[in-house]
Design a protein around this motif. Structure first.
Motif, short mmCIF file in Angstrom:
data_model
loop_
_atom_site.label_atom_id
_atom_site.label_comp_id
_atom_site.label_asym_id
_atom_site.label_seq_id
_atom_site.Cartn_x
_atom_site.Cartn_y
_atom_site.Cartn_z
N TYR A 34 -15.03 47.37 20.01
CA TYR A 34 -13.97 46.43 19.67
C TYR A 34 -14.56 45.05 19.36
CZ TYR A 34 -9.91 43.39 20.29
OH TYR A 34 -8.95 42.45 20.11
N LYS A 53 -14.13 36.44 24.04
CA LYS A 53 -13.17 36.17 22.97
C LYS A 53 -12.64 34.75 22.98
CE LYS A 53 -9.95 39.10 22.19
NZ LYS A 53 -8.85 40.07 22.35
N ASN A 100 -17.31 34.83 16.57
CA ASN A 100 -18.72 34.54 16.39
C ASN A 100 -19.29 34.15 17.75
OD1 ASN A 100 -21.22 33.86 15.53
ND2 ASN A 100 -20.61 32.10 14.31
N ASN A 116 -16.32 45.11 16.01
CA ASN A 116 -15.36 45.08 14.90
C ASN A 116 -14.80 43.68 14.69
OD1 ASN A 116 -15.67 47.77 14.25
ND2 ASN A 116 -14.03 48.44 15.62
N LEU A 117 -14.55 42.96 15.76
CA LEU A 117 -14.09 41.57 15.64
C LEU A 117 -15.14 40.70 14.96
CD1 LEU A 117 -12.31 40.74 19.03
CD2 LEU A 117 -11.27 40.98 16.78
N LEU A 129 -17.50 41.74 12.89
CA LEU A 129 -17.62 42.14 11.49
C LEU A 129 -16.48 41.59 10.64
CD1 LEU A 129 -18.86 45.82 11.81
CD2 LEU A 129 -20.14 43.85 10.97
N ALA A 130 -15.31 41.44 11.24
CA ALA A 130 -14.16 40.92 10.52
C ALA A 130 -14.17 39.38 10.49
CB ALA A 130 -12.87 41.41 11.18
N ASP A 131 -15.23 38.76 10.98
CA ASP A 131 -15.38 37.31 11.03
C ASP A 131 -14.28 36.61 11.82
OD1 ASP A 131 -17.77 37.20 9.67
OD2 ASP A 131 -16.81 37.09 7.71
N GLU A 132 -13.69 37.32 12.76
CA GLU A 132 -12.69 36.70 13.63
C GLU A 132 -13.34 36.15 14.90
OE1 GLU A 132 -9.52 39.37 14.47
OE2 GLU A 132 -9.24 39.90 12.37
#
Length: 78
Positions: free
Chosen positions: A34, A9, A45, A37-38, A40-43
């Protein structure tokens, strides 16, 4: 101690594709969900920065090639 999820992260961290793969393999199923999902939410890469080859610049064409592991010289004369 920093966990694999915390490392993945982090922003602006230089990891090789092998290091990323090893860190992802250490995650539990819930952590993988988790992380997915991060992403997919483009938060987040974590893709590798693989540059595309430019044939004009990166490839060198000459009169030799390899067939079955042996060096072969090419002549276009007939």
């Amino acid at each position: 101690m920093i966990t694999a999820l915390e490392t993945l992260k982090m922003r602006n961290i230089a990891l090789t594709p092998t290091e990323k793969r090893l860190l992802i393999s250490e995650l539990t199923v819930d952590e993988k969900i988790y992380l997915g999902n991060l992403m997919l939410a483009d938060e987040l890469n974590i893709e590798s920065d693989v540059k595309e080859l430019d044939p004009e610049v990166d490839l060198n064409y000459n009169k030799t090639t390899y067939q079955d592991g042996l060096e072969v010289f090419i002549s276009n004369k007939e």
